[in-house]
Write an enzyme that holds these catalytic residues in place. Structure first.
Site, PDB file in Angstrom:
ATOM      1  N   CYS B 109      11.247  14.042 -10.569  1.00 46.10           N
ATOM      2  CA  CYS B 109      11.026  13.543 -11.926  1.00 46.10           C
ATOM      3  C   CYS B 109      10.073  14.485 -12.630  1.00 46.10           C
ATOM      4  O   CYS B 109       8.886  14.513 -12.327  1.00 46.10           O
ATOM      5  CB  CYS B 109      10.389  12.156 -11.902  1.00 46.10           C
ATOM      6  N   VAL B 110      10.605  15.272 -13.566  1.00 46.79           N
ATOM      7  CA  VAL B 110       9.706  16.209 -14.255  1.00 46.79           C
ATOM      8  C   VAL B 110       9.356  15.695 -15.633  1.00 46.79           C
ATOM      9  O   VAL B 110       9.895  14.719 -16.111  1.00 46.79           O
ATOM     10  CB  VAL B 110      10.307  17.613 -14.322  1.00 46.79           C
TER      11      VAL B 110
END
Lengths: 135, 110, 102
Positions: B109-110
């Site tokens: 999850c960026v």
């Protein structure tokens, strides 16, 4: 999908002494979201990453070896370990974590992810890859 | 950042994830959920507890695709789909549920 | 003068252990730490190098680093002493000079 590329992550370092092993594992997990054809290669000291029984309690580092067991969930189920590297270190397949995946095309049967290959076979696996990321 | 729960202060990062996973308890989970405008139902707890178990076993918070598949396997197909999980956690089942579960932000999850 | 040599690199990847053994003299001690602990394993390509040197040099290996890497004590070359952090301190105080082979 014609744009699926064959990715090979090459792991050659022991865990904990340097950051390479953990970095590689994180990149593999992040990269798994992109639905490419992913394979992992473990050779030289990289085979030490997969040994059973790691316990980092006394050295104050995170034991990330359980995370290799999650690779099957991430559809990473081609894990090649080089026989010559195991032999040079007095190790056999029995010393390694049992890594498995569930085969969607075979009624979710549990299968082994690890395949022990010779150096010559490893060379061919590398040769057949579109992208190689080496750690 | 810090969170006040039952007279105790726990540290979080700037996005609200717990700094120390070991400090987690159900009251802290409720407080994080409240800050996210979520009412914790049994269905929410089911996912949060699943995530904590997954972390204990694999030392990672699973990506949403992995979470969906694993939930489906454990709790049934009617729950192992993104519609169900997004209804429970509108800001992303992996992200939001992990925060409430006291886990780090999922890898990927960026 | 008595030297303590510490080695923190795997002998299967670097020549730090080999070089330390070559430059250690009778009565010196070699302590394997971090990735250096792989040098204490039996049955590797480099085990012979250690067993050959054991007559003149005493070998030590850091137990917590073995555990971290999942190396069972039963797989350690006979005659190598397994120590902990306190043992490390003792070794340092027992020697005049400590040299790190990085």
């Amino acid at each position: 999908m014609s744009d699926v590329k064959k990715f090979l992550y090459v792991n050659r370092k022991a865990p904990y002494g340097t950051i390479y092993a953990l970095e590689s594992l994180e990149v593999v997990l992040i990269g798994a979201a992109f639905e490419q054809d992913v394979a992992l290669a473990f050779l030289d000291d990289g085979v030490f990453q997969l040994t059973k029984g790691q316990d980092t309690g006394e050295v104050g580092m995170k034991n990330f070896s359980p995370t290799y067991k999650a690779l099957g969930d991430y559809d990473v189920n081609k894990i090649y370990v080089e026989k010559e590297s195991l032999d040079a270190r007095g190790l056999t397949l029995d010393d390694l974590l049992p890594l498995t995946y569930e085969d969607e095309d075979d009624d979710w049967a549990e299968k082994d992810s690890i395949k022990v290959v010779s150096a010559a076979e490893m060379a061919e696996i590398m040769e057949q890859s579109d992208v190689i990321l080496s750690f | 950042m810090a969170l006040e729960v039952g007279g105790k202060t726990v540290e979080t990062d700037e996005e609200g994830y717990l700094e120390n996973r070991d400090e987690w308890n159900m009251d802290i989970a409720k407080a994080i959920a409240e800050a996210e405008n979520l009412d914790m139902t049994d269905n929410h707890w089911e996912v949060v507890n699943f995530l904590r178990e997954y972390y204990d076993e694999y030392q990672i918070a699973p990506a949403v695709r992995v979470l969906t598949k694993a939930i489906g396997k454990k709790l049934g197909k009617d729950k192992g789909n993104s519609k169900y999980l997004y209804e429970l956690f509108p800001y992303g089942p992996a992200k939001q549920a992990c925060k409430i579960a006291g886990l780090p932000k999922p890898t990927g999850c960026v | 003068m008595s030297q303590l040599h510490t080695v923190n690199k795997s002998p299967l990847e670097r020549i730090a252990l080999e070089s330390a053994i070559k430059h250690a003299v009778k009565g010196n001690a070699i302590l394997m730490i971090e990735d250096g602990v792989y040098g204490a394993m039996q049955g590797t390509q480099k085990s012979g190098m250690v067993t050959d040197a054991m007559g003149d040099i005493s070998f030590y290996v850091m137990g917590p680093d073995l555990k971290a890497r999942g190396i069972d004590e039963a797989r350690i070359i006979d005659g190598i002493n397994i120590i902990d952090y306190n043992g490390f301190v003792t070794l340092v105080t027992e020697h005049d000079v400590t040299q790190s082979w990085l």
